[in-house]
Design a protein around this motif. Structure first.
Motif, PDB file in Angstrom:
ATOM      1  N   LEU A  71      36.105  43.944  37.710  1.00  6.27           N
ATOM      2  CA  LEU A  71      35.650  44.272  39.065  1.00  6.27           C
ATOM      3  C   LEU A  71      36.812  44.172  40.047  1.00  6.27           C
ATOM      4  CD1 LEU A  71      33.049  44.926  40.748  1.00  6.27           C
ATOM      5  CD2 LEU A  71      32.991  42.487  41.309  1.00  6.27           C
ATOM      6  N   GLU A  72      37.643  43.143  39.883  1.00  6.44           N
ATOM      7  CA  GLU A  72      38.810  43.006  40.753  1.00  6.44           C
ATOM      8  C   GLU A  72      39.776  44.171  40.570  1.00  6.44           C
ATOM      9  OE1 GLU A  72      40.576  38.966  41.376  1.00  6.44           O
ATOM     10  OE2 GLU A  72      39.168  38.408  39.792  1.00  6.44           O
ATOM     11  N   SER A  73      39.914  44.662  39.336  1.00  4.79           N
ATOM     12  CA  SER A  73      40.817  45.789  39.092  1.00  4.79           C
ATOM     13  C   SER A  73      40.293  47.076  39.722  1.00  4.79           C
ATOM     14  CB  SER A  73      41.024  45.987  37.585  1.00  4.79           C
ATOM     15  OG  SER A  73      39.839  46.488  36.964  1.00  4.79           O
ATOM     16  N   LEU A  74      38.961  47.184  39.872  1.00  5.56           N
ATOM     17  CA  LEU A  74      38.373  48.371  40.487  1.00  5.56           C
ATOM     18  C   LEU A  74      38.437  48.322  42.014  1.00  5.56           C
ATOM     19  CD1 LEU A  74      35.214  48.782  38.208  1.00  5.56           C
ATOM     20  CD2 LEU A  74      37.265  50.201  38.211  1.00  5.56           C
ATOM     21  N   PHE A  75      38.662  47.121  42.553  1.00  2.40           N
ATOM     22  CA  PHE A  75      38.807  46.956  44.004  1.00  2.40           C
ATOM     23  C   PHE A  75      40.116  46.213  44.282  1.00  2.40           C
ATOM     24  CE2 PHE A  75      34.280  47.464  43.313  1.00  2.40           C
ATOM     25  CZ  PHE A  75      33.874  48.273  44.377  1.00  2.40           C
ATOM     26  N   PRO A  76      41.260  46.873  44.038  1.00  5.62           N
ATOM     27  CA  PRO A  76      42.546  46.159  44.137  1.00  5.62           C
ATOM     28  C   PRO A  76      42.875  45.661  45.535  1.00  5.62           C
ATOM     29  CG  PRO A  76      42.869  48.532  43.920  1.00  5.62           C
ATOM     30  CD  PRO A  76      41.411  48.280  43.675  1.00  5.62           C
ATOM     31  N   GLU A  77      42.301  46.289  46.575  1.00  4.68           N
ATOM     32  CA  GLU A  77      42.602  45.865  47.936  1.00  4.68           C
ATOM     33  C   GLU A  77      41.760  44.667  48.368  1.00  4.68           C
ATOM     34  OE1 GLU A  77      39.288  48.910  48.278  1.00  4.68           O
ATOM     35  OE2 GLU A  77      41.044  48.517  47.039  1.00  4.68           O
ATOM     36  N   TYR A  78      40.798  44.276  47.544  1.00  8.73           N
ATOM     37  CA  TYR A  78      39.925  43.141  47.859  1.00  8.73           C
ATOM     38  C   TYR A  78      40.501  41.868  47.250  1.00  8.73           C
ATOM     39  CZ  TYR A  78      36.103  46.148  49.530  1.00  8.73           C
ATOM     40  OH  TYR A  78      35.333  47.030  50.236  1.00  8.73           O
ATOM     41  N   SER A  79      40.182  40.740  47.848  1.00  8.55           N
ATOM     42  CA  SER A  79      40.611  39.439  47.331  1.00  8.55           C
ATOM     43  C   SER A  79      39.393  38.611  46.929  1.00  8.55           C
ATOM     44  CB  SER A  79      41.432  38.680  48.384  1.00  8.55           C
ATOM     45  OG  SER A  79      40.679  38.491  49.568  1.00  8.55           O
ATOM     46  N   LYS A  80      39.557  37.840  45.876  1.00 10.25           N
ATOM     47  CA  LYS A  80      38.456  37.028  45.361  1.00 10.25           C
ATOM     48  C   LYS A  80      38.265  35.782  46.222  1.00 10.25           C
ATOM     49  CE  LYS A  80      36.723  34.912  41.097  1.00 10.25           C
ATOM     50  NZ  LYS A  80      37.018  34.614  39.669  1.00 10.25           N
ATOM     51  N   LYS A  81      37.014  35.473  46.524  1.00  7.63           N
ATOM     52  CA  LYS A  81      36.684  34.303  47.323  1.00  7.63           C
ATOM     53  C   LYS A  81      36.021  33.242  46.450  1.00  7.63           C
ATOM     54  CE  LYS A  81      38.239  36.219  51.029  1.00  7.63           C
ATOM     55  NZ  LYS A  81      39.497  35.746  51.631  1.00  7.63           N
ATOM     56  N   GLU A  82      36.372  31.981  46.728  1.00  9.93           N
ATOM     57  CA  GLU A  82      35.870  30.862  45.920  1.00  9.93           C
ATOM     58  C   GLU A  82      34.852  30.036  46.705  1.00  9.93           C
ATOM     59  OE1 GLU A  82      36.544  30.560  42.865  1.00  9.93           O
ATOM     60  OE2 GLU A  82      38.330  31.813  42.585  1.00  9.93           O
ATOM     61  N   SER A 140      25.439  32.301  37.896  1.00 14.47           N
ATOM     62  CA  SER A 140      25.073  33.718  37.899  1.00 14.47           C
ATOM     63  C   SER A 140      26.008  34.570  38.753  1.00 14.47           C
ATOM     64  CB  SER A 140      23.632  33.885  38.398  1.00 14.47           C
ATOM     65  OG  SER A 140      23.489  33.391  39.713  1.00 14.47           O
ATOM     66  N   HIS A 141      26.638  33.974  39.766  1.00 14.99           N
ATOM     67  CA  HIS A 141      27.556  34.732  40.621  1.00 14.99           C
ATOM     68  C   HIS A 141      28.904  34.855  39.909  1.00 14.99           C
ATOM     69  CE1 HIS A 141      24.510  34.022  43.651  1.00 14.99           C
ATOM     70  NE2 HIS A 141      25.139  34.845  44.475  1.00 14.99           N
ATOM     71  N   VAL A 142      29.182  36.052  39.426  1.00 15.96           N
ATOM     72  CA  VAL A 142      30.392  36.283  38.643  1.00 15.96           C
ATOM     73  C   VAL A 142      31.616  36.410  39.547  1.00 15.96           C
ATOM     74  CG1 VAL A 142      31.527  37.851  37.025  1.00 15.96           C
ATOM     75  CG2 VAL A 142      29.075  37.380  36.808  1.00 15.96           C
ATOM     76  N   ALA A 143      31.487  37.157  40.641  1.00 16.03           N
ATOM     77  CA  ALA A 143      32.632  37.358  41.530  1.00 16.03           C
ATOM     78  C   ALA A 143      32.161  37.733  42.925  1.00 16.03           C
ATOM     79  CB  ALA A 143      33.553  38.450  40.987  1.00 16.03           C
ATOM     80  N   ILE A 144      32.891  37.236  43.921  1.00  9.71           N
ATOM     81  CA  ILE A 144      32.683  37.614  45.313  1.00  9.71           C
ATOM     82  C   ILE A 144      34.028  38.082  45.859  1.00  9.71           C
ATOM     83  CG2 ILE A 144      31.995  36.856  47.612  1.00  9.71           C
ATOM     84  CD1 ILE A 144      30.252  34.736  46.314  1.00  9.71           C
ATOM     85  N   LEU A 145      34.114  39.361  46.227  1.00 13.63           N
ATOM     86  CA  LEU A 145      35.355  39.943  46.732  1.00 13.63           C
ATOM     87  C   LEU A 145      35.180  40.341  48.192  1.00 13.63           C
ATOM     88  CD1 LEU A 145      36.176  42.333  43.739  1.00 13.63           C
ATOM     89  CD2 LEU A 145      36.739  39.922  43.969  1.00 13.63           C
ATOM     90  N   VAL A 203      35.322  41.614  22.019  1.00 14.03           N
ATOM     91  CA  VAL A 203      34.694  42.107  23.242  1.00 14.03           C
ATOM     92  C   VAL A 203      35.559  43.233  23.802  1.00 14.03           C
ATOM     93  CG1 VAL A 203      33.865  41.514  25.542  1.00 14.03           C
ATOM     94  CG2 VAL A 203      33.724  39.833  23.709  1.00 14.03           C
ATOM     95  N   SER A 204      34.977  44.400  23.980  1.00 18.49           N
ATOM     96  CA  SER A 204      35.706  45.567  24.472  1.00 18.49           C
ATOM     97  C   SER A 204      35.808  45.527  25.991  1.00 18.49           C
ATOM     98  CB  SER A 204      35.013  46.855  24.026  1.00 18.49           C
ATOM     99  OG  SER A 204      35.623  47.979  24.620  1.00 18.49           O
ATOM    100  N   VAL A 205      37.020  45.335  26.491  1.00 15.53           N
ATOM    101  CA  VAL A 205      37.255  45.301  27.933  1.00 15.53           C
ATOM    102  C   VAL A 205      37.013  46.681  28.540  1.00 15.53           C
ATOM    103  CG1 VAL A 205      38.978  44.867  29.729  1.00 15.53           C
ATOM    104  CG2 VAL A 205      38.883  43.401  27.707  1.00 15.53           C
ATOM    105  N   GLU A 206      37.400  47.710  27.797  1.00 15.45           N
ATOM    106  CA  GLU A 206      37.241  49.071  28.297  1.00 15.45           C
ATOM    107  C   GLU A 206      35.776  49.417  28.502  1.00 15.45           C
ATOM    108  OE1 GLU A 206      38.719  52.482  29.882  1.00 15.45           O
ATOM    109  OE2 GLU A 206      39.863  50.757  29.160  1.00 15.45           O
ATOM    110  N   SER A 207      34.906  48.951  27.606  1.00 15.05           N
ATOM    111  CA  SER A 207      33.469  49.212  27.750  1.00 15.05           C
ATOM    112  C   SER A 207      32.906  48.536  28.991  1.00 15.05           C
ATOM    113  CB  SER A 207      32.722  48.726  26.503  1.00 15.05           C
ATOM    114  OG  SER A 207      33.132  49.437  25.350  1.00 15.05           O
ATOM    115  N   VAL A 208      33.378  47.323  29.263  1.00 10.71           N
ATOM    116  CA  VAL A 208      32.941  46.615  30.471  1.00 10.71           C
ATOM    117  C   VAL A 208      33.393  47.370  31.721  1.00 10.71           C
ATOM    118  CG1 VAL A 208      33.181  44.497  31.818  1.00 10.71           C
ATOM    119  CG2 VAL A 208      32.913  44.362  29.335  1.00 10.71           C
ATOM    120  N   LYS A 209      34.632  47.832  31.700  1.00 10.24           N
ATOM    121  CA  LYS A 209      35.154  48.563  32.854  1.00 10.24           C
ATOM    122  C   LYS A 209      34.370  49.850  33.092  1.00 10.24           C
ATOM    123  CE  LYS A 209      39.459  50.253  34.867  1.00 10.24           C
ATOM    124  NZ  LYS A 209      40.928  50.344  34.704  1.00 10.24           N
ATOM    125  N   ASN A 210      34.057  50.578  32.015  1.00  9.49           N
ATOM    126  CA  ASN A 210      33.282  51.811  32.151  1.00  9.49           C
ATOM    127  C   ASN A 210      31.879  51.528  32.679  1.00  9.49           C
ATOM    128  OD1 ASN A 210      35.446  53.277  31.164  1.00  9.49           O
ATOM    129  ND2 ASN A 210      34.697  53.254  29.050  1.00  9.49           N
TER     130      ASN A 210
END
Length: 221
Positions: A71-82, A140-145, A203-210
């Motif tokens: 998800l971070e790679s699909l939104f490179p201009e976003y930053s992850k929040k903790e 359950s919250h995987v990422a917040i960008l 685990v296929s990373v490419e499948s997750v990205k698609n």
């Protein structure tokens, strides 16, 4: 009661150390995979990751981590929040302060049993809140960008994976919001572990990205 408070305070300190170590580790990992470093060392990000497919918890953690990375790679201009990790850290620090303060108060004022008892009860209430936070929110919250636009408004992307215990199915929900005033857009899709995990546990990373790309584009995988 003093021994119990000492034990609780040490436990809270260990929780704080673990949480801070986790945040620092994530920061170091993000930095180590910078674009310049990858180009200089000619290192490619692995497209497959190995896991024991029969270990539900390890498999869940690995898939959630890959979801977050992609998800971070699909939104490179976003930053992850903790935010959720910070809440967990704040609860642990508060519980530790209460535990140590109650322990010291009970040591210098041994007759103040009701204060010591109240401190113990308050500590365990905070630990219960800590546990509920980890089980029902953070897990359950995987990422917040987030990304600050040129006009000063904040855009956000939130990914939640809702897993059923020991079930091969889960539901991914991506919520996006452009600016502060625009409504939030939500896309939800159910997936099964076999979509991303092979028989040998790869685990296929490419499948997750698609899968994530299709969700963002509101298309069927």
């Amino acid at each position: 009661s003093h021994f119990l408070l000492l034990h609780c305070s040490l436990f809270a300190l260990l929780q704080i150390a673990a949480i801070m170590g986790e945040v620092n580790y994530n920061d170091n990992v993000d930095a180590s995979f910078s674009t310049d470093a990858e180009e200089e060392l000619n290192v490619e990000k692995p497209q497959e990751r190995q896991c024991d497919k029969w270990d539900f918890l390890k498999l869940k953690v690995l898939i959630d981590d890959i979801f977050a990375e992609e998800l971070e790679s699909l939104f490179p201009e976003y930053s992850k929040k903790e935010y959720l990790s910070n809440i967990k850290l704040a609860i642990s620090i508060l519980a530790c302060i209460i535990g140590v303060a109650t322990l010291l108060y009970g040591y210098f004022y041994p007759d103040a049993n009701w204060i010591v008892g109240a401190g113990v009860v308050l500590y365990w209430i905070l630990m219960a809140v800590f546990t509920l936070h980890v089980l029902f929110f953070e897990s359950s919250h995987v990422a917040i960008l987030e990304h600050t636009e040129d006009d000063g408004n904040t855009s956000s992307v939130r990914l939640v994976n809702s897993w059923k215990l020991y079930s091969p199915e889960a539901t991914a929900t991506i919520s996006t919001k452009k600016g502060n005033k625009k409504p939030e857009t939500t896309v939800e899709k159910t997936f099964v572990v076999s979509q991303f995990v092979y028989e040998d546990g790869q685990v296929s990373v490419e499948s997750v990205k698609n899968f994530l790309q299709a969700m963002i584009e509101k298309k069927a995988v």
